[in-house]
Design a protein around this motif. Sequence first.
Motif, PDB file in Angstrom:
ATOM      1  N   VAL A 201      17.659   7.171   1.242  1.00  0.00           N
ATOM      2  CA  VAL A 201      17.153   7.246  -0.124  1.00  0.00           C
ATOM      3  C   VAL A 201      16.865   8.689  -0.522  1.00  0.00           C
ATOM      4  N   SER A 202      16.966   8.942  -1.824  1.00  0.00           N
ATOM      5  CA  SER A 202      16.525  10.215  -2.376  1.00  0.00           C
ATOM      6  C   SER A 202      15.015  10.147  -2.562  1.00  0.00           C
ATOM      7  N   ILE A 203      14.287  11.056  -1.935  1.00  0.00           N
ATOM      8  CA  ILE A 203      12.831  11.010  -1.979  1.00  0.00           C
ATOM      9  C   ILE A 203      12.324  11.141  -3.411  1.00  0.00           C
ATOM     10  N   SER A 204      12.969  11.968  -4.217  1.00  0.00           N
ATOM     11  CA  SER A 204      12.503  12.186  -5.587  1.00  0.00           C
ATOM     12  C   SER A 204      12.702  10.970  -6.481  1.00  0.00           C
ATOM     13  N   LYS A 205      13.576  10.039  -6.047  1.00  0.00           N
ATOM     14  CA  LYS A 205      13.859   8.862  -6.870  1.00  0.00           C
ATOM     15  C   LYS A 205      12.981   7.659  -6.499  1.00  0.00           C
ATOM     16  N   ILE A 206      12.149   7.804  -5.492  1.00  0.00           N
ATOM     17  CA  ILE A 206      11.283   6.693  -5.076  1.00  0.00           C
ATOM     18  C   ILE A 206      10.230   6.434  -6.151  1.00  0.00           C
ATOM     19  N   GLU A 207      10.174   5.183  -6.605  1.00  0.00           N
ATOM     20  CA  GLU A 207       9.202   4.802  -7.637  1.00  0.00           C
ATOM     21  C   GLU A 207       7.914   4.259  -7.020  1.00  0.00           C
ATOM     22  N   SER A 208       8.048   3.567  -5.892  1.00  0.00           N
ATOM     23  CA  SER A 208       6.886   3.042  -5.181  1.00  0.00           C
ATOM     24  C   SER A 208       7.320   2.660  -3.773  1.00  0.00           C
ATOM     25  N   PHE A 209       6.337   2.452  -2.880  1.00  0.00           N
ATOM     26  CA  PHE A 209       6.683   1.995  -1.537  1.00  0.00           C
ATOM     27  C   PHE A 209       5.519   1.225  -0.928  1.00  0.00           C
ATOM     28  N   THR A 210       5.866   0.345   0.018  1.00  0.00           N
ATOM     29  CA  THR A 210       4.891  -0.380   0.823  1.00  0.00           C
ATOM     30  C   THR A 210       5.247  -0.131   2.280  1.00  0.00           C
ATOM     31  N   ASN A 211       4.614  -0.845   3.181  1.00  0.00           N
ATOM     32  CA  ASN A 211       4.976  -0.736   4.598  1.00  0.00           C
ATOM     33  C   ASN A 211       6.343  -1.351   4.893  1.00  0.00           C
ATOM     34  N   GLU A 212       6.860  -2.139   3.958  1.00  0.00           N
ATOM     35  CA  GLU A 212       8.099  -2.880   4.200  1.00  0.00           C
ATOM     36  C   GLU A 212       9.266  -2.440   3.317  1.00  0.00           C
ATOM     37  N   LEU A 221      14.387  -1.696  -1.350  1.00  0.00           N
ATOM     38  CA  LEU A 221      15.203  -1.383  -0.179  1.00  0.00           C
ATOM     39  C   LEU A 221      14.334  -1.494   1.067  1.00  0.00           C
ATOM     40  N   PRO A 222      14.808  -2.202   2.099  1.00  0.00           N
ATOM     41  CA  PRO A 222      13.958  -2.450   3.271  1.00  0.00           C
ATOM     42  C   PRO A 222      13.774  -1.219   4.153  1.00  0.00           C
ATOM     43  N   ILE A 223      12.575  -1.080   4.680  1.00  0.00           N
ATOM     44  CA  ILE A 223      12.301  -0.089   5.722  1.00  0.00           C
ATOM     45  C   ILE A 223      12.379  -0.825   7.053  1.00  0.00           C
ATOM     46  N   SER A 224      13.292  -0.424   7.919  1.00  0.00           N
ATOM     47  CA  SER A 224      13.435  -1.146   9.187  1.00  0.00           C
ATOM     48  C   SER A 224      12.323  -0.760  10.156  1.00  0.00           C
ATOM     49  N   ARG A 225      12.076  -1.612  11.121  1.00  0.00           N
ATOM     50  CA  ARG A 225      11.000  -1.392  12.099  1.00  0.00           C
ATOM     51  C   ARG A 225      11.197  -0.089  12.858  1.00  0.00           C
ATOM     52  N   SER A 226      12.442   0.221  13.200  1.00  0.00           N
ATOM     53  CA  SER A 226      12.704   1.408  14.021  1.00  0.00           C
ATOM     54  C   SER A 226      12.479   2.715  13.256  1.00  0.00           C
ATOM     55  N   TYR A 227      12.543   2.683  11.923  1.00  0.00           N
ATOM     56  CA  TYR A 227      12.332   3.892  11.124  1.00  0.00           C
ATOM     57  C   TYR A 227      10.940   3.939  10.483  1.00  0.00           C
ATOM     58  N   LYS A 228      10.194   2.851  10.551  1.00  0.00           N
ATOM     59  CA  LYS A 228       8.974   2.709   9.759  1.00  0.00           C
ATOM     60  C   LYS A 228       7.963   3.824  10.010  1.00  0.00           C
ATOM     61  N   LYS A 229       7.690   4.123  11.263  1.00  0.00           N
ATOM     62  CA  LYS A 229       6.653   5.099  11.577  1.00  0.00           C
ATOM     63  C   LYS A 229       6.984   6.465  10.984  1.00  0.00           C
ATOM     64  N   GLU A 230       8.236   6.909  11.146  1.00  0.00           N
ATOM     65  CA  GLU A 230       8.655   8.195  10.637  1.00  0.00           C
ATOM     66  C   GLU A 230       8.658   8.227   9.115  1.00  0.00           C
ATOM     67  N   VAL A 231       9.163   7.130   8.505  1.00  0.00           N
ATOM     68  CA  VAL A 231       9.237   7.051   7.050  1.00  0.00           C
ATOM     69  C   VAL A 231       7.861   7.114   6.414  1.00  0.00           C
ATOM     70  N   LEU A 232       6.952   6.271   6.886  1.00  0.00           N
ATOM     71  CA  LEU A 232       5.616   6.225   6.300  1.00  0.00           C
ATOM     72  C   LEU A 232       4.866   7.530   6.509  1.00  0.00           C
ATOM     73  N   PHE A 233       5.037   8.128   7.674  1.00  0.00           N
ATOM     74  CA  PHE A 233       4.382   9.401   7.936  1.00  0.00           C
ATOM     75  C   PHE A 233       4.852  10.455   6.936  1.00  0.00           C
ATOM     76  N   LYS A 234       6.144  10.517   6.723  1.00  0.00           N
ATOM     77  CA  LYS A 234       6.676  11.544   5.823  1.00  0.00           C
ATOM     78  C   LYS A 234       6.241  11.289   4.384  1.00  0.00           C
ATOM     79  N   LEU A 235       6.321  10.054   3.937  1.00  0.00           N
ATOM     80  CA  LEU A 235       5.961   9.738   2.551  1.00  0.00           C
ATOM     81  C   LEU A 235       4.478   9.918   2.295  1.00  0.00           C
ATOM     82  N   GLU A 236       3.655   9.641   3.269  1.00  0.00           N
ATOM     83  CA  GLU A 236       2.205   9.778   3.090  1.00  0.00           C
ATOM     84  C   GLU A 236       1.721  11.213   3.213  1.00  0.00           C
TER      85      GLU A 236
END
Length: 238
Positions: A201-212, A221-236
């Motif tokens: 995904v393009s980070i600038s185009k993200i409108e909202s996100f959850t843990n999933e 668009l789904p966040i898979s279990r294997s990427y979740k920790k890295e994705v949430l850390f970066k977005l937060e």
Amino acid sequence: MNKNIQCIIVDDEPVAREILENHLNKIEAVTVVAACKNAIEAFNQLNSNTIDLIFLDINMPEISGLSFAKSINTNIKVIFTTAYREYAVDGFNLQAVDYLLKPISFERLLQAVNKYLGEKSIEVIENSAEIIQEKSDFIFVRADRKMIKINFSEINYIESLSDYIKIHLVNKTIVTRETITNIEAKLPQKEFLRIHRSYIVSISKIESFTNEFIEINKKALPISRSYKKEVLFKLENI
């Protein structure tokens, strides 16, 4: 001035060192100065040679790869190599160029080297031709029997369809024969985020996100279990 990337490999597993060195020897832009079995040997190499890049295992006896990375000059870049995905956040906190999971394929290793080249914008010689690695704001992809320019700013997200990908732009979608892993290596990592084996995904185009899920243009668009920790850390931590 043109020069090869001077690198060392640090890994306590002989087979892992051998595989990595064989892969790196195929890349003309890279010179393997030494393959070290622990951090002590690596320290000696850093004291004796000018090293640009370290391929560094994390789970090693006595001095771990993370501890070693914290102790070296920040001008020396690190690509972590490990069998454990859970260390990824720690690795990226240390501003590693990339994080490679074992077993490491030549294709994936080449992507990591290309990321390093993109960050350093250094000149290399490959196949006897001078190539200057420069950052740009677009790529070309083949579609409809021609090469089409894709501006990074127009990409919403990229979807994998096995050997094909769909590049979902602001106003249209382009389908090209390419793997998502190959296209990922061509994208600026500060602007794009892999959230799933099938989605970037393009980070600038993200409108909202959850843990999933991540929502872009009203599509979840789904966040898979294997990427979740890295994705949430970066977005937060943007």
